[in-house]
Design a protein around this motif. Sequence first.
Motif, PDB file in Angstrom:
ATOM      1  N   UNK A 182     -34.221  11.771  88.437  1.00 10.55           N
ATOM      2  CA  UNK A 182     -35.196  12.833  88.180  1.00 10.55           C
ATOM      3  C   UNK A 182     -35.387  13.633  89.461  1.00 10.55           C
ATOM      4  N   UNK A 183     -34.552  14.604  89.698  1.00 10.86           N
ATOM      5  CA  UNK A 183     -34.672  15.470  90.882  1.00 10.86           C
ATOM      6  C   UNK A 183     -34.755  14.636  92.151  1.00 10.86           C
ATOM      7  N   UNK A 184     -33.888  13.652  92.270  1.00 11.65           N
ATOM      8  CA  UNK A 184     -33.893  12.791  93.451  1.00 11.65           C
ATOM      9  C   UNK A 184     -33.775  13.571  94.746  1.00 11.65           C
ATOM     10  N   UNK A 185     -34.622  13.234  95.729  1.00  7.78           N
ATOM     11  CA  UNK A 185     -34.602  13.876  97.032  1.00  7.78           C
ATOM     12  C   UNK A 185     -35.336  15.191  97.081  1.00  7.78           C
ATOM     13  N   UNK A 186     -35.738  15.710  95.943  1.00 11.47           N
ATOM     14  CA  UNK A 186     -36.389  17.028  95.930  1.00 11.47           C
ATOM     15  C   UNK A 186     -37.825  16.963  95.417  1.00 11.47           C
ATOM     16  N   UNK A 187     -38.217  15.838  94.815  1.00 14.31           N
ATOM     17  CA  UNK A 187     -39.548  15.745  94.245  1.00 14.31           C
ATOM     18  C   UNK A 187     -40.207  14.441  94.660  1.00 14.31           C
ATOM     19  N   UNK A 188     -41.444  14.525  95.099  1.00 18.77           N
ATOM     20  CA  UNK A 188     -42.192  13.356  95.512  1.00 18.77           C
ATOM     21  C   UNK A 188     -42.828  12.710  94.288  1.00 18.77           C
TER      22      UNK A 188
ATOM     23  N   UNK B  73     -56.278   8.814  80.808  1.00 14.84           N
ATOM     24  CA  UNK B  73     -56.118   7.998  82.012  1.00 14.84           C
ATOM     25  C   UNK B  73     -55.229   6.791  81.729  1.00 14.84           C
ATOM     26  N   UNK B  74     -55.372   6.198  80.548  1.00 14.00           N
ATOM     27  CA  UNK B  74     -54.556   5.034  80.213  1.00 14.00           C
ATOM     28  C   UNK B  74     -53.070   5.376  80.206  1.00 14.00           C
ATOM     29  N   UNK B  75     -52.751   6.568  79.708  1.00 13.26           N
ATOM     30  CA  UNK B  75     -51.339   6.967  79.676  1.00 13.26           C
ATOM     31  C   UNK B  75     -50.817   7.183  81.090  1.00 13.26           C
ATOM     32  N   UNK B  76     -51.620   7.828  81.922  1.00 17.16           N
ATOM     33  CA  UNK B  76     -51.211   8.037  83.318  1.00 17.16           C
ATOM     34  C   UNK B  76     -50.986   6.698  84.018  1.00 17.16           C
TER      35      UNK B  76
ATOM     36  N   UNK C  84     -47.750   5.071  82.842  1.00 18.67           N
ATOM     37  CA  UNK C  84     -46.588   5.754  83.404  1.00 18.67           C
ATOM     38  C   UNK C  84     -46.362   5.343  84.849  1.00 18.67           C
ATOM     39  N   UNK C  85     -47.453   5.234  85.603  1.00 24.36           N
ATOM     40  CA  UNK C  85     -47.339   4.906  87.024  1.00 24.36           C
ATOM     41  C   UNK C  85     -46.956   3.450  87.242  1.00 24.36           C
TER      42      UNK C  85
ATOM     43  N   UNK D 149     -46.064  13.396  92.041  1.00 21.35           N
ATOM     44  CA  UNK D 149     -45.935  13.629  90.605  1.00 21.35           C
ATOM     45  C   UNK D 149     -46.255  12.390  89.770  1.00 21.35           C
ATOM     46  N   UNK D 150     -46.319  11.238  90.405  1.00 25.63           N
ATOM     47  CA  UNK D 150     -46.730  10.031  89.699  1.00 25.63           C
ATOM     48  C   UNK D 150     -48.229   9.802  89.812  1.00 25.63           C
ATOM     49  N   UNK D 151     -48.751   9.823  91.036  1.00 23.62           N
ATOM     50  CA  UNK D 151     -50.161   9.532  91.268  1.00 23.62           C
ATOM     51  C   UNK D 151     -51.073  10.712  90.960  1.00 23.62           C
ATOM     52  N   UNK D 152     -50.505  11.923  90.919  1.00 24.86           N
ATOM     53  CA  UNK D 152     -51.250  13.143  90.589  1.00 24.86           C
ATOM     54  C   UNK D 152     -52.282  13.511  91.650  1.00 24.86           C
TER      55      UNK D 152
END
Length: 411
Positions: free
Chosen positions: A177-183, A249-252, A255-256, A328-331
């Motif tokens: 998933x956009x490795x190296x370009x997205x945190x 919140x449960x979905x987030x 996902x994390x 993008x994971x922790x928001x």
Amino acid sequence: MALAGDPADLVRIDRMAEVAPAEAGLSESAVESIAAAMLGDMFATRIYPAVIFCLRRHGRIVLNRSIGYARGLGPERPLAPDARIAQPDTPVCLFSASKAVIALLTHKLAEEGGIDLDRPVAHYLPAFAAQGKSRTTIAQVLAHQGGFPRFAADDRGPEVLTDWNACIERICATPAEAGGRRLAYHAFTGGFILGEIIRRVTDAPVTDYLDAKLRKPLGMRYFTYGLDGRSRSRVAENHVAGQPVRWPVSRWAEEALSLPFEDVVDVSNRDFFMDAVIPSGNLYATAEELSRFYQMLLDGGVYQGQRLFEAATLARAIRPASNPTLDRTLKIPMRYSEGLMLGMNPLGLYGPMCGSAYGHLGFMNILGWADPARGLSAALMTTGKAILGGHLVTFMRSLGVLNHHCGGLRA
């Protein structure tokens, strides 16, 4: 969650091996203010059945205390007759605070010439090249820019975390998933890949490398992945706390974490979890042991006259790998090095004006860190797991008290 029982029965504070505050450049009133904030105020939120805190300043232990119960106190239940009081040397699962350890082991292997952090993971693990990951470097994995932040939706569940070979196979088959370009924070996946690289290069389990490079040189009793059977009667039990976790919140959270929030807590108390080796999530330690680890880093990689890391290795390990950027994971905005969470000014993970601090957060207010500007290394262990609530305000306020009293380094 409300802690059942008479609060007057829950405020016993145990302490262990503390020096006089003046030996660490602090007043007695400053130390007691820090203790009241980091232990008393945190416990008073009624979110945490146990709170354990260890603080070193200028290398001296000024606080090593615990409050509450390691077992026998939980959500909406009366205090059990066989409840066990938490002690300063009670082992606790560090959850994601474990990531700092697998990261430093990876840096150590690079220091020894076993790997090159700037080479692709696939150089050491050819199967990883699948699905667009052939150019992803070890450094990018360390910095949460690897492009594989989570397991595929149909691969989530407790068994994913406890079957090492299956984890490696599933991660290798995961599209980038956009490795190296997205945190994007890699909650579990990155640690397995780093551990597999260490295993393949050293031709031994990652726990052997941990024992040789950190656990034994630092004289640790625990400080390893999983927990042996004779220690399990002492381990602190984790509890779901606070308000129910509901959508979105449960979905987030799922996902994390690659698991539903409540399942993570439940699994952490099971024997099969303690049997497993999960580099990103199941290192067990006492608060003092985690503080000792960060003190060694603060001392330039030296412990009791023995050099465990070269200065250049640590310089790279704490060097920022990104500016404050939306994770993008922790928001939330985060700043990482290659393996550590970095502080920020004016406010960051380690409290106000903590831009020089580095360390790692663990599942719901477990924290280990070093702050060179204040000459401190610290570890906070908590056993209640709640996502949102007023306890977060208390958490940041308590860190503010700590930072205020520790100030800057002495001239």
